[in-house]
Design a protein around this motif. Structure first.
Motif, PDB file in Angstrom:
ATOM      1  N   VAL A  62     118.453  30.418  15.602  1.00 15.01           N
ATOM      2  CA  VAL A  62     117.565  31.510  14.737  1.00 15.01           C
ATOM      3  C   VAL A  62     117.695  32.649  15.065  1.00 15.01           C
ATOM      4  CG1 VAL A  62     116.050  29.540  14.158  1.00 15.01           C
ATOM      5  CG2 VAL A  62     115.613  31.106  16.132  1.00 15.01           C
ATOM      6  N   VAL A  63     118.319  32.836  16.326  1.00 19.99           N
ATOM      7  CA  VAL A  63     118.566  34.250  16.948  1.00 19.99           C
ATOM      8  C   VAL A  63     120.069  34.225  17.240  1.00 19.99           C
ATOM      9  CG1 VAL A  63     116.314  35.077  17.902  1.00 19.99           C
ATOM     10  CG2 VAL A  63     118.031  33.887  19.342  1.00 19.99           C
ATOM     11  N   TRP A  64     120.846  35.474  17.441  1.00 22.06           N
ATOM     12  CA  TRP A  64     122.189  35.599  17.524  1.00 22.06           C
ATOM     13  C   TRP A  64     122.918  34.445  16.696  1.00 22.06           C
ATOM     14  CZ3 TRP A  64     124.209  39.622  19.887  1.00 22.06           C
ATOM     15  CH2 TRP A  64     123.020  40.259  20.857  1.00 22.06           C
ATOM     16  N   TYR A  65     122.570  34.630  15.434  1.00 20.96           N
ATOM     17  CA  TYR A  65     123.212  33.437  14.604  1.00 20.96           C
ATOM     18  C   TYR A  65     125.025  33.951  14.638  1.00 20.96           C
ATOM     19  CZ  TYR A  65     124.076  30.993  10.095  1.00 20.96           C
ATOM     20  OH  TYR A  65     124.780  30.096   9.407  1.00 20.96           O
ATOM     21  N   PRO A  66     125.810  33.121  14.250  1.00 18.93           N
ATOM     22  CA  PRO A  66     125.618  31.724  14.240  1.00 18.93           C
ATOM     23  C   PRO A  66     125.942  30.947  15.672  1.00 18.93           C
ATOM     24  CG  PRO A  66     127.834  32.069  13.662  1.00 18.93           C
ATOM     25  CD  PRO A  66     126.869  33.531  13.926  1.00 18.93           C
ATOM     26  N   GLY A  67     126.207  31.760  16.782  1.00 22.37           N
ATOM     27  CA  GLY A  67     126.623  31.028  17.761  1.00 22.37           C
ATOM     28  C   GLY A  67     125.318  30.773  18.731  1.00 22.37           C
ATOM     29  N   GLY A  68     124.099  31.519  18.274  1.00 24.28           N
ATOM     30  CA  GLY A  68     122.896  30.993  19.096  1.00 24.28           C
ATOM     31  C   GLY A  68     122.821  31.492  20.532  1.00 24.28           C
ATOM     32  N   ALA A  69     121.465  31.355  21.099  1.00 24.08           N
ATOM     33  CA  ALA A  69     121.172  31.757  22.555  1.00 24.08           C
ATOM     34  C   ALA A  69     120.608  30.599  23.171  1.00 24.08           C
ATOM     35  CB  ALA A  69     120.452  32.887  22.493  1.00 24.08           C
ATOM     36  N   ASN A  70     120.838  30.526  24.439  1.00 22.27           N
ATOM     37  CA  ASN A  70     120.247  29.607  25.487  1.00 22.27           C
ATOM     38  C   ASN A  70     118.639  29.955  25.516  1.00 22.27           C
ATOM     39  OD1 ASN A  70     119.446  27.674  27.536  1.00 22.27           O
ATOM     40  ND2 ASN A  70     121.537  27.100  27.869  1.00 22.27           N
ATOM     41  N   THR A  71     117.616  29.256  25.354  1.00 19.56           N
ATOM     42  CA  THR A  71     116.458  29.893  25.499  1.00 19.56           C
ATOM     43  C   THR A  71     116.084  29.506  27.143  1.00 19.56           C
ATOM     44  OG1 THR A  71     115.466  27.721  24.640  1.00 19.56           O
ATOM     45  CG2 THR A  71     115.497  29.670  23.170  1.00 19.56           C
ATOM     46  N   ALA A  72     116.776  28.383  27.631  1.00 16.40           N
ATOM     47  CA  ALA A  72     116.390  28.165  29.017  1.00 16.40           C
ATOM     48  C   ALA A  72     116.811  29.180  30.100  1.00 16.40           C
ATOM     49  CB  ALA A  72     116.889  26.798  29.512  1.00 16.40           C
ATOM     50  N   THR A  73     117.599  30.086  29.581  1.00 20.75           N
ATOM     51  CA  THR A  73     118.105  31.058  30.504  1.00 20.75           C
ATOM     52  C   THR A  73     117.174  32.455  30.080  1.00 20.75           C
ATOM     53  OG1 THR A  73     119.713  31.971  28.833  1.00 20.75           O
ATOM     54  CG2 THR A  73     120.486  30.294  30.585  1.00 20.75           C
ATOM     55  N   THR A  74     116.223  32.300  29.460  1.00 23.48           N
ATOM     56  CA  THR A  74     115.566  33.436  29.083  1.00 23.48           C
ATOM     57  C   THR A  74     114.101  33.448  29.754  1.00 23.48           C
ATOM     58  OG1 THR A  74     114.242  32.834  27.085  1.00 23.48           O
ATOM     59  CG2 THR A  74     116.365  33.534  27.009  1.00 23.48           C
ATOM     60  N   THR A  75     113.139  34.488  29.622  1.00 25.55           N
ATOM     61  CA  THR A  75     112.006  34.531  30.175  1.00 25.55           C
ATOM     62  C   THR A  75     110.763  33.856  29.214  1.00 25.55           C
ATOM     63  OG1 THR A  75     111.581  36.703  29.689  1.00 25.55           O
ATOM     64  CG2 THR A  75     112.419  36.121  32.035  1.00 25.55           C
ATOM     65  N   GLY A  76     111.373  32.768  28.878  1.00 25.73           N
ATOM     66  CA  GLY A  76     110.583  32.143  27.753  1.00 25.73           C
ATOM     67  C   GLY A  76     109.018  31.370  27.830  1.00 25.73           C
ATOM     68  N   ILE A  77     108.632  31.467  29.065  1.00 26.62           N
ATOM     69  CA  ILE A  77     107.228  30.814  29.399  1.00 26.62           C
ATOM     70  C   ILE A  77     106.948  29.444  28.516  1.00 26.62           C
ATOM     71  CG2 ILE A  77     106.271  33.115  30.390  1.00 26.62           C
ATOM     72  CD1 ILE A  77     104.782  33.515  27.722  1.00 26.62           C
TER      73      ILE A  77
END
Length: 576
Positions: free
Chosen positions: A78-93
């Protein structure tokens, strides 16, 4: 869910903690939370609607949304389409997002953010109060100690923007459990389960703070071993073994999250990108211990000429201010009780933490005066994404304990110690005038995004301008329940490693203006951009660049929409 050891239940049954919590709640409301509490659906308890807060609002929405829809919560396009992003490497609480799931679902991401931000200093102060009460056995000194932690310069500064490192209520519970285990108040099983729960919970709030806890915990154990007589060192070793066991159990509990962060997300590669700027830029200036930034009420504005030299225009990461009164209380306590091993241990931890917080070098301007220990580890993978200045969190905790112990110790002239403590409280109060620091109003979601099915193609992605940290696109996406894909996004301080070579992405991450037209054309093609939505504040800068690509605006509400595939699609698809 964090287990409450049996030995702590008696403490929780004591009504004193409820009064302390009430005091901290009133302080939060009066000092920073009035505007957000009055209108939580539209006012954010944060510095501004841009930068980091929109990402945390997005994260509070993402984790419940992904789990509720059977999606992989650790990776998304849903972000950085179409490759996407790993949400576990973010500060996503994720831990906070799951706890606040009912709030987010019922009232939206702004209210959920405000609830988390409002609870942050209250719970931090209450946890520090519990630690101080355990050590001092005195009520009001412990209440004072809790205040100096929960409303520290560090906490108030981070609370403006960085929710993941402002939620610090679990940190004091680690030494509290260790102390109670050392005293034999709680069993080995209760200690291991309780500490494992705390560490697992902290991982799901901030992996950075978790790493700091482990690092300084190791320093504390080594210092305790050296300060203990030979006969007592077995106790330290036993504690260390039990702590390691708790850590391994915590790793097992959060292993799916760590797998996606460390293995699938290659967090070491991410750290390599970030590490070039973190340790050098974000380090404690020793002057900050006694000179506040403009976020502080007393002296903050008057001393801008000094603080501007060390906060680099970013007071959020200049949270080392303790104030002269607090330092005087700590010195008085250390001098009067130096023969105690516990005092010497506190002093060792304070000094070591302070040295580490200074970063890789002690400098004057651009000149290095003394290389510091951090220089030895700054390129190690585990240290690359760590901000040394954030270790001031632990300086604040040690200081709060020192203040409580000194107030509890004073017998001959207790009024003098309390007078100094009161001065310390006044000296750390947050600023109340000038630029809004703890309240802002995020802009409403544009019509073109609220009715994406009508105004946007059903395929491809949308580039929303201003981009990333300069805009509110992440918050808007969360508010629309992920009704469109973003071509990029603001998921971290630096770009995800997969995109850090894209010239257009690098340009847009640092400037509100358009990148070179060839870079922009390549970005549009790579991210399958079907529409570019440009806000009124930057339309004049972006329009010539987009027209050069053969795109022309269609005004919808207050946004100019440049369709890569032609006119308004009315729900159609984009073949390009």
């Amino acid at each position: 869910m964090i287990l409450v050891p049996r030995g702590l239940r008696g403490r929780l049954a004591n009504p004193g903690w409820a009064l302390a919590l009430l005091i901290y709640a009133v302080a939060t409301l009066v000092l920073i939370g009035r505007q957000a509490a009055a209108n939580p659906a539209h006012v954010c308890l944060c510095l501004g609607p841009n930068g980091d807060p929109p990402f945390f609002m997005w994260a509070l929405k993402w984790w419940p949304y992904a789990i509720g829809h059977g999606l992989n919560p650790f990776y998304t396009d849903v972000v950085w389409y179409p490759g996407g992003a790993n949400t576990a490497t973010t500060t996503g609480i994720p831990g906070v997002a799951l706890i606040l799931w009912p709030v987010t679902s019922a009232f939206g991401p702004i209210v959920a953010y405000d609830v988390a931000a409002f609870l942050s200093p209250m719970l931090a102060a209450l946890a520090a109060y519990a630690l101080c009460r355990e050590l001092s056995q005195r009520y009001w000194p412990s209440v004072a100690g809790g205040f100096f932690y929960g409303f520290s310069s560090y906490e108030l500064a981070q609370l403006t923007s960085h929710l993941q490192v402002a939620l610090i209520f679990l940190v004091p519970l680690v030494p509290l459990l260790v102390i109670r285990r050392h005293a034999g108040v709680i069993s080995r099983r209760a200690f291991v389960l309780g500490l494992a729960g705390i560490l697992a919970g902290e991982v799901l709030i901030s992996t950075e703070v978790t790493f700091d806890i482990v690092m300084l915990g190791g320093v504390g154990l080594v210092a305790a071993w050296f300060l203990s007589p030979p006969a007592d060192r077995r106790v330290v070793v036993r504690l260390a073994v039990e702590i390691v066991g708790a850590g391994l159990l915590a790793v097992a509990v959060v292993s799916p999250y760590l797998y996606w962060a460390v293995i699938k997300g290659n967090i070491a590669n991410y750290g390599a990108v970030a590490g070039t700027i973190f340790a050098e830029r974000y380090r404690l200036d020793p002057v900050n211990l006694v000179v506040p930034t403009h976020l502080t009420w007393v002296g903050g504005s008057a001393l801008l000429g000094v603080s501007n030299h060390y906060d680099g225009g970013n007071p959020v990461e200049a949270g080392g201010y303790l104030g002269i009164p607090v330092l005087l209380l700590i010195i008085a306590f250390a001098g009067a009780t130096w023969r105690r091993r516990s005092t010497r241990l506190l002093c060792v931890l304070f000094v070591v933490t302070g040295i580490l917080a200074l970063g890789p070098r002690l400098s004057e301007g651009s000149h290095t005066l003394i290389p510091l220990p951090w220089k030895l580890v700054e390129n190690a993978p585990a240290f690359r994404a760590i901000l040394p200045t954030r270790l001031t969190l632990f300086l604040a905790l040690i200081a709060s304990v020192g203040v409580a112990l000194e107030l509890a110790r004073s017998r001959r002239r207790p009024w003098l110690a309390w007078l100094v403590a009161l001065a310390g409280v006044v000296m750390v109060l947050p600023a109340q005038t000038g630029t809004p620091l703890w309240h802002s109003t995020p802009p409403g979601v544009p019509l073109v995004l609220t009715d994406a099915a009508r105004y946007l193609p059903s395929t491809g992605s949308v580039l929303v301008v201003p981009v990333g940290q300069f805009g509110s696109s992440m918050y808007w996406q969360a508010e629309t329940n992920f009704g469109f894909h973003l071509a990029n996004g603001r998921v971290a301080l630096v770009l995800p490693p997969e995109y850090d070579t894209e010239k257009a992405s690098l340009s847009m991450a640092n400037d509100i203006g358009p990148p070179h037209h060839a870079w922009l054309e390549e970005f549009v093609r790579a991210h399958r951009v079907s529409a570019i939505v440009v806000g009124p504040a930057v339309r004049r800068r972006w329009d010539p660049a987009l027209r050069r690509l053969g795109l022309h605006p269609v005004v919808i509400g207050d946004q100019a929409v440049y369709y890569v595939c032609g006119g308004p699609p009315a729900g159609g698809s984009c073949a390009r």
